[in-house]
Motif scaffolding. Structure first.
Motif, PDB file in Angstrom:
ATOM      1  N   MET A   1     -31.692  34.093  28.465  1.00  0.00           N
ATOM      2  CA  MET A   1     -32.114  34.343  29.919  1.00  0.00           C
ATOM      3  C   MET A   1     -31.225  33.630  30.777  1.00  0.00           C
ATOM      4  SD  MET A   1     -33.396  31.507  31.575  1.00  0.00           S
ATOM      5  CE  MET A   1     -35.142  32.026  32.453  1.00  0.00           C
ATOM      6  N   THR A   2     -31.241  34.179  32.231  1.00  0.00           N
ATOM      7  CA  THR A   2     -30.369  33.526  33.199  1.00  0.00           C
ATOM      8  C   THR A   2     -31.324  33.466  34.224  1.00  0.00           C
ATOM      9  OG1 THR A   2     -28.216  32.996  34.016  1.00  0.00           O
ATOM     10  CG2 THR A   2     -28.958  35.463  33.793  1.00  0.00           C
ATOM     11  N   LEU A   3     -31.014  32.609  35.137  1.00  0.00           N
ATOM     12  CA  LEU A   3     -31.605  32.525  36.526  1.00  0.00           C
ATOM     13  C   LEU A   3     -30.433  32.237  37.860  1.00  0.00           C
ATOM     14  CD1 LEU A   3     -34.308  32.602  38.513  1.00  0.00           C
ATOM     15  CD2 LEU A   3     -34.318  30.257  37.889  1.00  0.00           C
ATOM     16  N   PRO A   4     -29.682  33.269  38.079  1.00  0.00           N
ATOM     17  CA  PRO A   4     -28.523  33.202  38.862  1.00  0.00           C
ATOM     18  C   PRO A   4     -28.687  32.860  40.330  1.00  0.00           C
ATOM     19  CG  PRO A   4     -28.881  35.565  38.324  1.00  0.00           C
ATOM     20  CD  PRO A   4     -29.775  34.786  37.495  1.00  0.00           C
ATOM     21  N   ALA A   5     -27.760  32.388  41.077  1.00  0.00           N
ATOM     22  CA  ALA A   5     -27.986  32.311  42.292  1.00  0.00           C
ATOM     23  C   ALA A   5     -28.309  33.659  43.346  1.00  0.00           C
ATOM     24  CB  ALA A   5     -26.691  31.555  43.040  1.00  0.00           C
ATOM     25  N   PRO A   6     -29.006  33.566  44.229  1.00  0.00           N
ATOM     26  CA  PRO A   6     -29.436  34.806  45.053  1.00  0.00           C
ATOM     27  C   PRO A   6     -27.908  35.257  45.591  1.00  0.00           C
ATOM     28  CG  PRO A   6     -30.550  33.167  45.865  1.00  0.00           C
ATOM     29  CD  PRO A   6     -29.716  32.580  44.892  1.00  0.00           C
ATOM     30  N   ALA A   7     -27.951  36.750  45.655  1.00  0.00           N
ATOM     31  CA  ALA A   7     -26.558  37.413  45.957  1.00  0.00           C
ATOM     32  C   ALA A   7     -27.351  38.555  47.159  1.00  0.00           C
ATOM     33  CB  ALA A   7     -25.867  37.960  44.874  1.00  0.00           C
ATOM     34  N   GLU A   8     -26.318  38.882  48.014  1.00  0.00           N
ATOM     35  CA  GLU A   8     -26.738  39.862  49.007  1.00  0.00           C
ATOM     36  C   GLU A   8     -26.648  41.328  48.523  1.00  0.00           C
ATOM     37  OE1 GLU A   8     -28.089  39.394  51.938  1.00  0.00           O
ATOM     38  OE2 GLU A   8     -28.208  37.322  51.662  1.00  0.00           O
ATOM     39  N   ASP A   9     -25.512  41.363  47.780  1.00  0.00           N
ATOM     40  CA  ASP A   9     -25.327  42.822  47.374  1.00  0.00           C
ATOM     41  C   ASP A   9     -25.317  43.361  45.830  1.00  0.00           C
ATOM     42  OD1 ASP A   9     -22.295  43.022  46.430  1.00  0.00           O
ATOM     43  OD2 ASP A   9     -22.437  41.413  47.803  1.00  0.00           O
ATOM     44  N   GLU A  10     -25.501  44.372  45.581  1.00  0.00           N
ATOM     45  CA  GLU A  10     -25.773  44.736  44.294  1.00  0.00           C
ATOM     46  C   GLU A  10     -24.593  44.330  43.293  1.00  0.00           C
ATOM     47  OE1 GLU A  10     -26.208  48.917  42.299  1.00  0.00           O
ATOM     48  OE2 GLU A  10     -28.370  48.341  42.693  1.00  0.00           O
ATOM     49  N   ASP A  11     -23.528  44.502  43.715  1.00  0.00           N
ATOM     50  CA  ASP A  11     -22.175  44.388  42.995  1.00  0.00           C
ATOM     51  C   ASP A  11     -22.178  42.775  42.550  1.00  0.00           C
ATOM     52  OD1 ASP A  11     -21.235  46.869  42.730  1.00  0.00           O
ATOM     53  OD2 ASP A  11     -19.904  46.789  44.421  1.00  0.00           O
ATOM     54  N   SER A  12     -22.475  42.014  43.576  1.00  0.00           N
ATOM     55  CA  SER A  12     -22.643  40.382  43.184  1.00  0.00           C
ATOM     56  C   SER A  12     -23.712  40.082  42.300  1.00  0.00           C
ATOM     57  CB  SER A  12     -22.636  39.774  44.651  1.00  0.00           C
ATOM     58  OG  SER A  12     -21.673  40.149  45.570  1.00  0.00           O
ATOM     59  N   GLN A  13     -24.949  40.726  42.591  1.00  0.00           N
ATOM     60  CA  GLN A  13     -26.224  40.734  41.620  1.00  0.00           C
ATOM     61  C   GLN A  13     -25.765  41.039  40.341  1.00  0.00           C
ATOM     62  OE1 GLN A  13     -29.031  42.945  43.455  1.00  0.00           O
ATOM     63  NE2 GLN A  13     -29.863  41.588  44.991  1.00  0.00           N
ATOM     64  N   ARG A  14     -24.847  42.095  40.111  1.00  0.00           N
ATOM     65  CA  ARG A  14     -24.744  42.517  38.626  1.00  0.00           C
ATOM     66  C   ARG A  14     -23.915  41.533  37.976  1.00  0.00           C
ATOM     67  NH1 ARG A  14     -23.842  49.105  38.556  1.00  0.00           N
ATOM     68  NH2 ARG A  14     -23.525  48.373  36.398  1.00  0.00           N
ATOM     69  N   ALA A  15     -22.915  41.008  38.693  1.00  0.00           N
ATOM     70  CA  ALA A  15     -21.953  40.168  37.972  1.00  0.00           C
ATOM     71  C   ALA A  15     -22.551  38.974  36.959  1.00  0.00           C
ATOM     72  CB  ALA A  15     -20.961  39.261  39.094  1.00  0.00           C
ATOM     73  N   PRO A  16     -23.443  38.164  37.280  1.00  0.00           N
ATOM     74  CA  PRO A  16     -23.918  37.236  36.363  1.00  0.00           C
ATOM     75  C   PRO A  16     -24.582  37.745  35.126  1.00  0.00           C
ATOM     76  CG  PRO A  16     -25.274  37.074  38.444  1.00  0.00           C
ATOM     77  CD  PRO A  16     -24.019  37.783  38.509  1.00  0.00           C
ATOM     78  N   PHE A  17     -25.533  38.997  35.471  1.00  0.00           N
ATOM     79  CA  PHE A  17     -26.273  39.693  34.526  1.00  0.00           C
ATOM     80  C   PHE A  17     -25.191  40.117  33.713  1.00  0.00           C
ATOM     81  CE2 PHE A  17     -29.303  40.155  38.147  1.00  0.00           C
ATOM     82  CZ  PHE A  17     -29.997  39.098  37.815  1.00  0.00           C
ATOM     83  N   ARG A  18     -24.120  41.029  34.017  1.00  0.00           N
ATOM     84  CA  ARG A  18     -23.185  41.440  33.063  1.00  0.00           C
ATOM     85  C   ARG A  18     -22.505  40.096  32.133  1.00  0.00           C
ATOM     86  NH1 ARG A  18     -19.556  42.776  36.760  1.00  0.00           N
ATOM     87  NH2 ARG A  18     -20.699  44.609  37.246  1.00  0.00           N
ATOM     88  N   ALA A  19     -22.167  39.315  32.911  1.00  0.00           N
ATOM     89  CA  ALA A  19     -21.655  38.056  31.977  1.00  0.00           C
ATOM     90  C   ALA A  19     -22.678  37.658  30.926  1.00  0.00           C
ATOM     91  CB  ALA A  19     -21.536  36.919  32.873  1.00  0.00           C
ATOM     92  N   LEU A  20     -24.038  37.633  31.180  1.00  0.00           N
ATOM     93  CA  LEU A  20     -25.035  37.266  29.855  1.00  0.00           C
ATOM     94  C   LEU A  20     -25.028  38.273  28.846  1.00  0.00           C
ATOM     95  CD1 LEU A  20     -27.123  34.991  29.427  1.00  0.00           C
ATOM     96  CD2 LEU A  20     -28.914  36.632  30.172  1.00  0.00           C
ATOM     97  N   ARG A  21     -25.029  39.439  29.364  1.00  0.00           N
ATOM     98  CA  ARG A  21     -24.973  40.683  28.309  1.00  0.00           C
ATOM     99  C   ARG A  21     -23.749  40.564  27.471  1.00  0.00           C
ATOM    100  NH1 ARG A  21     -22.107  45.448  28.987  1.00  0.00           N
ATOM    101  NH2 ARG A  21     -22.503  45.168  31.218  1.00  0.00           N
ATOM    102  N   LEU A  22     -22.615  40.306  28.248  1.00  0.00           N
ATOM    103  CA  LEU A  22     -21.290  40.371  27.245  1.00  0.00           C
ATOM    104  C   LEU A  22     -21.324  38.984  26.276  1.00  0.00           C
ATOM    105  CD1 LEU A  22     -18.783  41.222  30.063  1.00  0.00           C
ATOM    106  CD2 LEU A  22     -19.688  42.570  27.971  1.00  0.00           C
ATOM    107  N   LEU A  23     -21.957  37.745  26.819  1.00  0.00           N
ATOM    108  CA  LEU A  23     -22.093  37.002  25.810  1.00  0.00           C
ATOM    109  C   LEU A  23     -23.081  37.096  24.734  1.00  0.00           C
ATOM    110  CD1 LEU A  23     -21.507  33.796  25.548  1.00  0.00           C
ATOM    111  CD2 LEU A  23     -23.459  33.254  26.893  1.00  0.00           C
ATOM    112  N   ARG A  24     -24.092  37.820  25.160  1.00  0.00           N
ATOM    113  CA  ARG A  24     -25.008  38.350  24.139  1.00  0.00           C
ATOM    114  C   ARG A  24     -24.218  39.107  22.982  1.00  0.00           C
ATOM    115  NH1 ARG A  24     -29.134  42.143  23.882  1.00  0.00           N
ATOM    116  NH2 ARG A  24     -27.525  43.454  24.864  1.00  0.00           N
ATOM    117  N   ASP A  25     -23.762  40.082  23.514  1.00  0.00           N
ATOM    118  CA  ASP A  25     -23.061  41.118  22.809  1.00  0.00           C
ATOM    119  C   ASP A  25     -21.974  40.230  21.679  1.00  0.00           C
ATOM    120  OD1 ASP A  25     -24.336  43.044  23.742  1.00  0.00           O
ATOM    121  OD2 ASP A  25     -22.663  43.898  25.213  1.00  0.00           O
ATOM    122  N   ARG A  26     -21.149  39.038  22.093  1.00  0.00           N
ATOM    123  CA  ARG A  26     -20.562  38.581  21.299  1.00  0.00           C
ATOM    124  C   ARG A  26     -21.196  37.762  20.180  1.00  0.00           C
ATOM    125  NH1 ARG A  26     -17.854  37.256  26.389  1.00  0.00           N
ATOM    126  NH2 ARG A  26     -18.468  35.039  26.296  1.00  0.00           N
TER     127      ARG A  26
END
Length: 241
Positions: free
Chosen positions: A170-195
């Motif tokens: 799980m992760t609790l990233p800092a708030p972000a204004e736009d969707e691309d910025s919101q997606r970045a930490p979630f993508r990082a967690l998914r890629l970490l999980r995949d590894r």
């Protein structure tokens, strides 16, 4: 009588349907299978009547952050046999026994000593406590969580504990204004999980996304979103312990 005041009970079924519609739309947009994302209704600071209203509308999994408040609600709602309780707050060492005995899931495990205590204190009559290990993907000093380069060791340590079942991250990233910025930490967690995932430890649960960014989380692979305000309305922190 419930000690905590339920907020906006009459609107809970409607808001719950709206959140479920948002989840379905995001799942469709991501071209993921229907039903691949679960909703955890974050009921902290809301009373047992609010939880009961959501339960009557079909919700079964609820998230709590304050141990004593949660236990009061768990006792008041003991007649709801298939309800599922998730602890999502910061774990305190003097509360591990209560968490281990009264909850089904823990999100936010980030300390090996807490992991050992939870395992030791989990009653043998219950199945292993399902846990998601919290990852500090952004390296924020104010946020809890295991650093990404230490997560493999944390998973390995937890995997040896019979009272725990490591189900994901799980992760609790800092708030972000736009969707691309919101997606970045979630993508990082998914890629970490995949590894880190293995056939024996698939780490299937990605607990990420809340009221304001659940769509971004689902687009990046969330399997569980933690939503409070959008379901229950504004919180009254004066009621929380």
């Amino acid at each position: 009588m419930d000690r905590l005041e339920a907020i906006g009970d009459d609107g809970i079924p409607k808001r719950l349907r709206e959140v479920q519609a948002r989840i379905r739309a995001a799942v469709e947009r991501a071209r993921r299978p229907p039903g691949s994302v679960a909703l955890l209704a974050v009921s902290k600071t809301h009373g047992s009547d609010a939880v009961r209203a959501a339960y009557a509308a079909g919700q079964r999994a609820f998230g709590e952050s304050y141990v004593q408040e949660a236990i009061e609600k768990i006792d008041l709602l003991a007649d709801l046999a298939d309800i599922e309780w998730h602890f999502i707050g910061r774990i305190q060492g003097n509360k591990t026994r209560q968490i281990a005995t009264r909850f089904d899931w823990v999100h936010g495990l980030s300390d090996a000593a807490h992991a050992r205590r939870l395992s030791e204190q989990r009653p043998s009559t219950l199945p292993p406590l399902k846990v998601c290990i919290q990852v500090n993907v952004g390296g924020e000093t104010t946020k809890g969580g295991v650093e990404p380069d230490a997560i493999a060791d944390m998973i390995a340590a937890c995997a040896t504990l019979p009272g725990l079942d490591v189900c994901g991250l799980m992760t609790l990233p800092a708030p972000a204004e736009d969707e691309d910025s919101q997606r970045a930490p979630f993508r990082a967690l998914r890629l970490l999980r995949d590894r880190l995932a293995t056939p024996n430890r698939p780490l299937e649960c990605l607990s990420m996304g809340m009221s304001d960014d659940l769509e971004a989380a689902i687009l990046e692979g969330a399997t569980l979103v933690r939503v409070g305000t959008a379901v229950f309305g504004p919180r009254s922190y004066n009621a929380a312990q």
